[in-house]
Design a protein around this motif. Structure first.
Motif, PDB file in Angstrom:
ATOM      1  N   THR A 239       0.831  -1.200   0.000  1.00 39.41           N
ATOM      2  CA  THR A 239       0.000   0.000   0.000  1.00 39.41           C
ATOM      3  C   THR A 239       0.867   1.251   0.000  1.00 39.41           C
ATOM      4  N   THR A 240       1.947   1.211   0.770  1.00 43.21           N
ATOM      5  CA  THR A 240       2.857   2.352   0.833  1.00 43.21           C
ATOM      6  C   THR A 240       3.462   2.612  -0.559  1.00 43.21           C
TER       7      THR A 240
ATOM      8  N   ASP B  19      15.530   1.097   5.216  1.00 49.47           N
ATOM      9  CA  ASP B  19      15.906   2.133   6.198  1.00 49.47           C
ATOM     10  C   ASP B  19      15.952   1.569   7.616  1.00 49.47           C
TER      11      ASP B  19
HETATM   12  N1  LIG Z   1      10.336   2.058   7.896  1.00 51.48           N
HETATM   13  C1  LIG Z   1       9.624   1.725   6.835  1.00 51.48           C
HETATM   14  N2  LIG Z   1       8.350   1.370   6.981  1.00 51.48           N
HETATM   15  C2  LIG Z   1       7.637   1.022   5.903  1.00 51.48           C
HETATM   16  C3  LIG Z   1       8.214   1.021   4.597  1.00 51.48           C
HETATM   17  N3  LIG Z   1       7.260   0.602   3.716  1.00 51.48           N
HETATM   18  C4  LIG Z   1       6.156   0.369   4.459  1.00 51.48           C
HETATM   19  N4  LIG Z   1       6.362   0.619   5.765  1.00 51.48           N
HETATM   20  C5  LIG Z   1       5.434   0.460   6.880  1.00 51.48           C
HETATM   21  O1  LIG Z   1       5.058  -0.896   6.996  1.00 51.48           O
HETATM   22  C6  LIG Z   1       3.698  -1.030   7.385  1.00 51.48           C
HETATM   23  C7  LIG Z   1       2.937  -1.886   6.400  1.00 51.48           C
HETATM   24  O2  LIG Z   1       2.938  -1.213   5.143  1.00 51.48           O
HETATM   25  P1  LIG Z   1       1.738  -1.339   4.102  1.00 51.48           P
HETATM   26  O3  LIG Z   1       2.097  -0.508   2.949  1.00 51.48           O
HETATM   27  O4  LIG Z   1       0.443  -1.115   4.785  1.00 51.48           O
HETATM   28  O5  LIG Z   1       1.864  -2.862   3.741  1.00 51.48           O
HETATM   29  P2  LIG Z   1       0.885  -3.777   2.873  1.00 51.48           P
HETATM   30  O6  LIG Z   1       1.729  -4.764   2.193  1.00 51.48           O
HETATM   31  O7  LIG Z   1      -0.030  -2.961   2.073  1.00 51.48           O
HETATM   32  O8  LIG Z   1       0.076  -4.464   4.031  1.00 51.48           O
HETATM   33  P3  LIG Z   1      -1.308  -5.313   3.914  1.00 51.48           P
HETATM   34  O9  LIG Z   1      -2.285  -4.417   3.219  1.00 51.48           O
HETATM   35  O10 LIG Z   1      -1.620  -5.550   5.371  1.00 51.48           O
HETATM   36  O11 LIG Z   1      -1.000  -6.542   3.188  1.00 51.48           O
HETATM   37  C8  LIG Z   1       3.156   0.397   7.491  1.00 51.48           C
HETATM   38  O12 LIG Z   1       3.194   0.772   8.840  1.00 51.48           O
HETATM   39  C9  LIG Z   1       4.135   1.213   6.658  1.00 51.48           C
HETATM   40  O13 LIG Z   1       4.218   2.525   7.131  1.00 51.48           O
HETATM   41  C10 LIG Z   1       9.586   1.406   4.466  1.00 51.48           C
HETATM   42  O14 LIG Z   1      10.179   1.420   3.375  1.00 51.48           O
HETATM   43  N5  LIG Z   1      10.237   1.745   5.609  1.00 51.48           N
END
Ligand SMILES: Nc1nc2c(ncn2[C@@H]2O[C@H](COP(=O)(O)OP(=O)(O)OP(=O)(O)O)[C@@H](O)[C@H]2O)c(=O)[nH]1
Length: 397
Positions: free
Chosen positions: A30-31, A173
């Motif tokens: 998602t990010t 990071d």
């Molecule tokens: N420090 C850090 N945190 C990250 C990074 N990318 C994502 N996050 C964190 O990791 C967590 C999960 O990220 P999401 O983007 O929600 O992950 P997702 O794969 O969409 O998760 P689901 O929808 O639950 O499958 C969030 O709290 C983000 O802020 C990164 O590059 N660095």
């Protein structure tokens, strides 16, 4: 309009590139999407997500277009999946055909636990969708910190990494301790063994230019870029058929140079990735179309679910100057495409395979049998297909 013909252009509509974005729960899909949808390069894209809320679009000055579809200021369309994926894709296509929506590519975000294969099947097998979409690529997001543990714990995560065309590594990071950095090095080595050809992009490197258009067709040249698509050089040497590549990973975007040892590292015999093998088959010899079809059919019927990925360019005896390009995910094969000519001087049949729990030697033997390159201790093609007493003999695991 419900057929594949656009009355305004009077002819078949060019299939739209489709990207599947996958990655384990919390890996950062998602990010990543949130960043991508704000990029003007996605102005021509329709992104299918499960919920707008997840991606936090509120601050992006969204403009609702219709129920379940919003347009960002950059032009990118975000659509929630309503009902099943097929219905959502059909509705999107209808809106596009009627001029209500405009987009030239589709990105689908899968849920974290999802095996990406069913989504690929949906679009590659559906009689209508397969005409309207071409699979541009599978992008898999892997978390630098938790990635190793996830690969250990979940075979789906291993599969997601193995079928990827691009791997995006997030959370680098957070590699702030020596232990995490060592774990990360191991993760990179595992990914390189699982999927040697997929570039591994770190966070900010995951730009639209690097994530999209990794399919067979290069939009810049409007021609098939087989060498880039197949990336056969990245695989371990194609031993045993006398036409081996040197087996080095192609350098761009890869981080660290790891030997591809087919996953024979680590000490835990139950590691999910030790079940995965990535290798190439190559030969100068042309193969009759019927024999090649039968080879694929046997592969598919016997090893279907374990044939994670197969791509290839094939020299058929009937038309050796017009190679055939094949592309399969598990037992589903994209309709083969015939190229007007070989793209470069390499006129060999080359297949790249990523398989699970299948001995490489088995597939190599089967391939050689169909080429009639019969060894004294191997069944030849006739024995494999004509002997009623040995149905599919010699191709068990
Ligand atoms: N420090 C850090 N945190 C990250 C990074 N990318 C994502 N996050 C964190 O990791 C967590 C999960 O990220 P999401 O983007 O929600 O992950 P997702 O794969 O969409 O998760 P689901 O929808 O639950 O499958 C969030 O709290 C983000 O802020 C990164 O590059 N660095």
């Amino acid at each position: 309009m419900t057929d594949a013909f656009d009355s305004r252009r009077r002819g078949p509509v060019a299939p739209l590139p489709l990207t599947v974005l996958t990655g384990f729960l919390g890996s950062g899909k998602t990010t990543l999407l949130n960043r991508l949808v704000q990029d003007p390069a996605l102005a021509d894209a329709a992104v299918l997500i499960n919920e707008f809320g997840e991606i936090g679009l509120d601050h992006l000055l969204v403009q609702p277009v219709r129920d379940g579809v919003v347009m960002l200021t950059t032009g990118c369309l975000c659509c929630t999946v309503r009902g099943d994926l097929v219905t959502s894709l059909e509705t999107l296509l209808r809106d596009r055909d009627n001029g209500r929506l405009s987009f030239d590519r589709v990105v689908i975000e899968t849920t974290g636990l999802a095996d990406p294969a069913p989504i690929l099947h949906t679009t590659m097998v559906h009689p209508y969708l397969v005409m309207r979409f071409r699979l541009d690529g599978v992008v898999t997001v892997v978390d630098a910190v938790n990635g190793e543990a996830t690969l250990d714990a979940h075979s789906e995560a291993v599969k997601q990494a193995a079928v990827a065309d691009r791997l995006v590594i997030t959370k680098t990071d957070l590699l702030d301790t020596a232990e995490r950095r060592t774990g990360y090095e191991r993760l990179l080595a595992r990914l390189a063994a699982l999927n040697p050809a997929a570039p591994r992009l770190l966070g900010a490197e995951a730009t639209p230019a690097r994530l999209f258009d990794c399919g067979l067709y290069d939009p810049a040249t409007k021609s098939a870029d087989v060498r880039r698509w197949l990336a056969a050089e990245a695989y371990a040497p194609a031993a045993g058929n006398g036409h081996a590549h040197d087996g080095h990973a192609h350098g761009h975007h890869t981080h660290g140079h790891h030997d591809h040892d087919h996953g024979h590292y680590g000490h835990d015999p139950n590691r999910h990735d030790d079940h995965i093998r990535a290798f190439t088959l190559a030969t100068d010899e042309a193969v009759p179309a019927s024999a090649f079809e039968m080879f694929l059919e046997l592969l598919r019927s016997v090893h279907g679910p374990d044939l994670l990925r197969l791509k290839g360019i094939v020299k058929l005896s009937e038309q050796p100057d017009k190679p055939m390009v094949i592309h399969g995910v598990q037992h589903v094969f994209h309709p083969p495409a015939q190229l007007p000519a070989w793209p470069d001087d390499d006129h060999r049949t080359r297949l790249v395979l990523i398989v699970r729990d299948v001995a490489e030697a088995r597939i190599r033997e089967l391939f050689n049998a169909f080429l009639s390159a019969v060894g004294p201790d191997r069944p030849d093609r006739t024995a494999l297909v004509d002997n009623p007493l040995v149905p599919f003999g010699g191709i068990d695991r």
